[in-house]
Design an enzyme around this catalytic site. Structure first.
Site, PDB file in Angstrom:
ATOM      1  NE  ARG A 158       8.253   3.832   2.066  1.00 32.73           N
ATOM      2  CZ  ARG A 158       7.328   4.678   2.475  1.00 32.73           C
ATOM      3  NH1 ARG A 158       7.202   5.831   1.899  1.00 32.73           N
ATOM      4  NH2 ARG A 158       6.536   4.359   3.469  1.00 32.73           N
ATOM      5  CG  HIS A 204       2.167   4.302  -3.698  1.00 37.59           C
ATOM      6  ND1 HIS A 204       1.884   5.645  -3.587  1.00 37.59           N
ATOM      7  CD2 HIS A 204       2.302   3.841  -2.422  1.00 37.59           C
ATOM      8  CE1 HIS A 204       1.834   5.983  -2.305  1.00 37.59           C
ATOM      9  NE2 HIS A 204       2.102   4.898  -1.572  1.00 37.59           N
ATOM     10  CE  LYS A 253      -1.088   6.593   8.399  1.00 39.22           C
ATOM     11  NZ  LYS A 253      -0.216   5.791   7.548  1.00 39.22           N
ATOM     12  CB  SER A 281       2.358  10.110   0.078  1.00 34.69           C
ATOM     13  OG  SER A 281       2.169   8.994  -0.748  1.00 34.69           O
TER      14      SER A 281
HETATM   15  P1  ADP Z   1       0.061   3.660   4.596  1.00 34.43           P
HETATM   16  O1  ADP Z   1      -0.591   4.799   5.330  1.00 34.43           O
HETATM   17  O2  ADP Z   1      -0.781   2.424   4.572  1.00 34.43           O
HETATM   18  O3  ADP Z   1       1.469   3.389   4.977  1.00 34.43           O
HETATM   19  P2  ADP Z   1       1.097   4.673   2.080  1.00 34.43           P
HETATM   20  O4  ADP Z   1       0.319   5.188   0.901  1.00 34.43           O
HETATM   21  O5  ADP Z   1       2.079   5.579   2.717  1.00 34.43           O
HETATM   22  O6  ADP Z   1       0.002   4.152   3.075  1.00 34.43           O
HETATM   23  O7  ADP Z   1       1.837   3.348   1.661  1.00 34.43           O
HETATM   24  C1  ADP Z   1       1.155   2.225   1.190  1.00 34.43           C
HETATM   25  C2  ADP Z   1       2.147   1.103   1.026  1.00 34.43           C
HETATM   26  O8  ADP Z   1       3.065   1.452  -0.014  1.00 34.43           O
HETATM   27  C3  ADP Z   1       3.002   0.828   2.264  1.00 34.43           C
HETATM   28  O9  ADP Z   1       3.284  -0.547   2.304  1.00 34.43           O
HETATM   29  C4  ADP Z   1       4.248   1.619   2.006  1.00 34.43           C
HETATM   30  O10 ADP Z   1       5.361   1.064   2.672  1.00 34.43           O
HETATM   31  C5  ADP Z   1       4.367   1.464   0.508  1.00 34.43           C
HETATM   32  N1  ADP Z   1       5.110   2.566  -0.100  1.00 34.43           N
HETATM   33  C6  ADP Z   1       4.916   3.884   0.041  1.00 34.43           C
HETATM   34  N2  ADP Z   1       5.815   4.591  -0.671  1.00 34.43           N
HETATM   35  C7  ADP Z   1       6.599   3.676  -1.287  1.00 34.43           C
HETATM   36  C8  ADP Z   1       7.739   3.747  -2.127  1.00 34.43           C
HETATM   37  N3  ADP Z   1       8.292   4.896  -2.475  1.00 34.43           N
HETATM   38  N4  ADP Z   1       8.276   2.603  -2.550  1.00 34.43           N
HETATM   39  C9  ADP Z   1       7.754   1.425  -2.162  1.00 34.43           C
HETATM   40  N5  ADP Z   1       6.706   1.267  -1.358  1.00 34.43           N
HETATM   41  C10 ADP Z   1       6.138   2.380  -0.926  1.00 34.43           C
END
Ligand code: ADP
Length: 164
Positions: A94, A21, A45, A132
């Site tokens: 990703r 992130h 979630k 995450s």
């Molecule tokens: P959500 O439930 O909205 O997917 P996340 O916290 O999992 O929430 O992800 C938020 C955003 O960050 C999403 O666009 C996700 O694809 C991106 N994201 C999560 N992990 C990574 C990572 N390792 N690298 C790049 N983008 C990421």
């Protein structure tokens, strides 16, 4: 004339914030003056951390990144983007797994508000398999997650997930 400040919103669960992130936030700051990282209220979630805990973690993790603010929001992300007088919604992309879901969501959001653009950004290769969810699973099994999240997040994960 005063220069226009460009602003984008980066919404997500951030349960918890990872280096993936933060990599996206840093890249977005190369394009926009202001990034609002916005934690979604999404109880479906079953998050490990509460919204205020996630907001605090993000504030701490982005403390030295000028131009970043952290907030939380309820409801549609596009409505929140508008409320903040922004027009761009940032999402991280990703390895292949994200594509279909993100594609659907971006087009659905466009139906809701044609003036808001979704901008996809790719993280550094080393973070492109990081999630995450995976980090929570590893931390619960006492795995070392220190190369994936800031040290204070790793500590909080252990406190929450590892039974003593
Ligand atoms: P959500 O439930 O909205 O997917 P996340 O916290 O999992 O929430 O992800 C938020 C955003 O960050 C999403 O666009 C996700 O694809 C991106 N994201 C999560 N992990 C990574 C990572 N390792 N690298 C790049 N983008 C990421």
């Amino acid at each position: 004339m005063k220069p226009k400040v460009s602003r984008a919103v980066y919404p997500g669960s951030f349960d918890p914030v990872t280096y993936g992130h933060l990599d996206i936030v840093a890249r977005a700051l190369r394009i926009f003056d202001e990034i609002i990282v916005a934690v979604a209220h999404n109880e479906e979630k079953h998050p490990v951390f509460t919204v205020p805990e996630r907001v605090e973690m993000l504030k701490e993790a982005t403390r030295e990144m000028a131009g970043v603010t952290v907030d939380d929001f309820d409801g549609l992300a596009v409505a929140y983007v508008r409320q903040k007088k922004a027009h761009v919604l940032i999402r991280g992309l990703r390895a292949v797994s994200d594509f279909e879901y993100e594609f659907q969501m971006a087009l659905t959001n466009r139906q809701f508000d044609k003036e808001v653009e979704t901008l996809f950004m790719m993280p550094s290769q080393e973070y492109s398999f990081l999630s995450s969810k995976l980090i929570k699973e590893a931390a619960a099994l006492r795995g070392d997650v220190s190369s994936f999240v800031p040290p204070f997040v790793a500590k909080l994960l252990t406190q929450k997930l590892v039974r003593s």
